[in-house]
Design a protein around this motif. Structure first.
Motif, PDB file in Angstrom:
ATOM      1  N   THR A   1       0.598  -1.235  -0.375  1.00 50.19           N
ATOM      2  CA  THR A   1       0.189   0.029   0.337  1.00 50.19           C
ATOM      3  C   THR A   1       0.889   0.876   0.148  1.00 50.19           C
ATOM      4  O   THR A   1       0.232   2.039  -0.639  1.00 50.19           O
ATOM      5  CB  THR A   1      -0.979  -0.124   1.558  1.00 50.19           C
ATOM      6  OG1 THR A   1       0.171  -0.576   2.242  1.00 50.19           O
ATOM      7  CG2 THR A   1      -2.317  -0.600   1.480  1.00 50.19           C
ATOM      8  N   ASP A   2       2.025   1.237   0.357  1.00 51.19           N
ATOM      9  CA  ASP A   2       2.860   2.316   0.545  1.00 51.19           C
ATOM     10  C   ASP A   2       3.884   2.467  -0.601  1.00 51.19           C
ATOM     11  O   ASP A   2       4.749   3.913  -0.366  1.00 51.19           O
ATOM     12  CB  ASP A   2       3.507   2.460   2.812  1.00 51.19           C
ATOM     13  CG  ASP A   2       3.765   3.797   2.368  1.00 51.19           C
ATOM     14  OD1 ASP A   2       3.480   4.746   2.638  1.00 51.19           O
ATOM     15  OD2 ASP A   2       5.604   3.409   3.279  1.00 51.19           O
ATOM     16  N   ALA A   3       4.529   2.111  -0.988  1.00 48.50           N
ATOM     17  CA  ALA A   3       5.906   1.834  -1.743  1.00 48.50           C
ATOM     18  C   ALA A   3       5.560   2.521  -3.443  1.00 48.50           C
ATOM     19  O   ALA A   3       4.288   3.077  -3.708  1.00 48.50           O
ATOM     20  CB  ALA A   3       6.292   0.775  -2.278  1.00 48.50           C
ATOM     21  N   ASN A   4       6.059   2.674  -3.536  1.00 46.49           N
ATOM     22  CA  ASN A   4       6.217   4.347  -5.132  1.00 46.49           C
ATOM     23  C   ASN A   4       6.202   3.627  -6.152  1.00 46.49           C
ATOM     24  O   ASN A   4       7.113   2.714  -6.276  1.00 46.49           O
ATOM     25  CB  ASN A   4       7.420   5.027  -4.809  1.00 46.49           C
ATOM     26  CG  ASN A   4       7.425   6.351  -3.776  1.00 46.49           C
ATOM     27  OD1 ASN A   4       6.588   7.062  -3.462  1.00 46.49           O
ATOM     28  ND2 ASN A   4       8.278   6.041  -2.809  1.00 46.49           N
ATOM     29  N   GLY A   5       5.831   3.193  -6.782  1.00 48.55           N
ATOM     30  CA  GLY A   5       5.896   2.919  -8.624  1.00 48.55           C
ATOM     31  C   GLY A   5       6.808   3.215  -9.306  1.00 48.55           C
ATOM     32  O   GLY A   5       6.699   4.665  -9.182  1.00 48.55           O
ATOM     33  N   TRP A   6       7.723   2.623 -10.047  1.00 48.70           N
ATOM     34  CA  TRP A   6       8.294   3.683 -11.143  1.00 48.70           C
ATOM     35  C   TRP A   6       8.003   2.986 -12.555  1.00 48.70           C
ATOM     36  O   TRP A   6       8.115   1.891 -12.840  1.00 48.70           O
ATOM     37  CB  TRP A   6      10.093   3.029 -10.685  1.00 48.70           C
ATOM     38  CG  TRP A   6      10.223   3.636  -8.950  1.00 48.70           C
ATOM     39  CD1 TRP A   6      10.365   2.912  -8.043  1.00 48.70           C
ATOM     40  CD2 TRP A   6       9.842   5.386  -8.412  1.00 48.70           C
ATOM     41  NE1 TRP A   6      10.368   3.729  -7.011  1.00 48.70           N
ATOM     42  CE2 TRP A   6      10.592   5.214  -7.226  1.00 48.70           C
ATOM     43  CE3 TRP A   6      10.073   6.747  -9.757  1.00 48.70           C
ATOM     44  CZ2 TRP A   6      10.298   6.062  -6.677  1.00 48.70           C
ATOM     45  CZ3 TRP A   6      10.078   7.721  -8.522  1.00 48.70           C
ATOM     46  CH2 TRP A   6      10.675   7.157  -7.457  1.00 48.70           C
ATOM     47  N   ALA A   7       7.560   3.847 -13.155  1.00 47.25           N
ATOM     48  CA  ALA A   7       7.834   3.152 -14.453  1.00 47.25           C
ATOM     49  C   ALA A   7       8.343   2.801 -15.103  1.00 47.25           C
ATOM     50  O   ALA A   7       9.821   3.578 -15.096  1.00 47.25           O
ATOM     51  CB  ALA A   7       6.719   4.337 -15.342  1.00 47.25           C
TER      52      ALA A   7
END
Lengths: 126, 126
Positions: free
Chosen positions: A120-126
């Motif tokens: 729920t908390d991590a950042n997503g990197w495209a």
């Protein structure tokens, strides 16, 4: 897409007695030692997790005492590549984690997911 | 009784360009720079707070780059005395905070309360 976030604060201690160092930091930070944590083994001592807070691990090391950060990720090679593009350099690739150095000079590690709440908390990197 | 807890992670950068160092750490940790935070001024840049998480501040310094922890408290002299009893030493007393050194060799600072949630989350020391 891969994801990452701060995992924890690692307190590297160049000491003979890691238990004494861990007792100091546990009292100083008000977080008891967690002997049952899988991260407590050999030269590593985990303090108790607080919900939503970064973890704190005390480590016995051979280099000078310092504090470093770990970044946890579901894809170590992708995260290392992302950080290299930002200007960080790989210092050492180990079997289960990678030691990197920031452009501003601090060492930090890229590790696999270890702390609750990543989904729920991590950042997503495209 | 006084109270204390971890306030945050401070990333000390021996660099000319603190903005560039802050941009790296903001991207690396996935926490944007918060230009409106009172902790962003001069040689200091705050990253955005996450609820319940420790704060992250990037600092331009003259000493070698490193990472340190701050402990926040509602009574700095009492907290310094508590930490001295645990074996820490005072390195420098400044007007608004005290720089200490752990028995394991790391510097850290004792500061006044800065982060939301202190009342419910801090440890109490009799």
């Amino acid at each position: 897409m891969h994801r990452s976030r701060i995992n924890g604060v690692l307190i590297d201690c160049k000491v003979d007695d890691i238990e004494a160092a861990a007792r100091f930091w546990a009292e100083a930070l008000g977080r008891p030692i967690n002997p049952a944590h899988p991260g407590t083994r050999g030269n590593y001592v985990m303090l108790e997790d607080r919900p939503g807070e970064v973890s704190v691990q005390i480590q016995r090391v051979e280099h000078e005492s310092r504090v470093h950060l770990d970044i946890e990720t579901d894809d170590i090679p992708a995260e290392v590549a992302r950080l290299e593009k930002l200007g960080a350099k790989v210092h050492e690739r180990l079997e289960r984690w990678v030691v990197m150095e920031a452009p501003s000079g601090q060492r930090f590690c890229v590790v696999r997911v270890q702390r609750a709440g990543f989904d729920t908390d991590a950042n997503g990197w495209a």
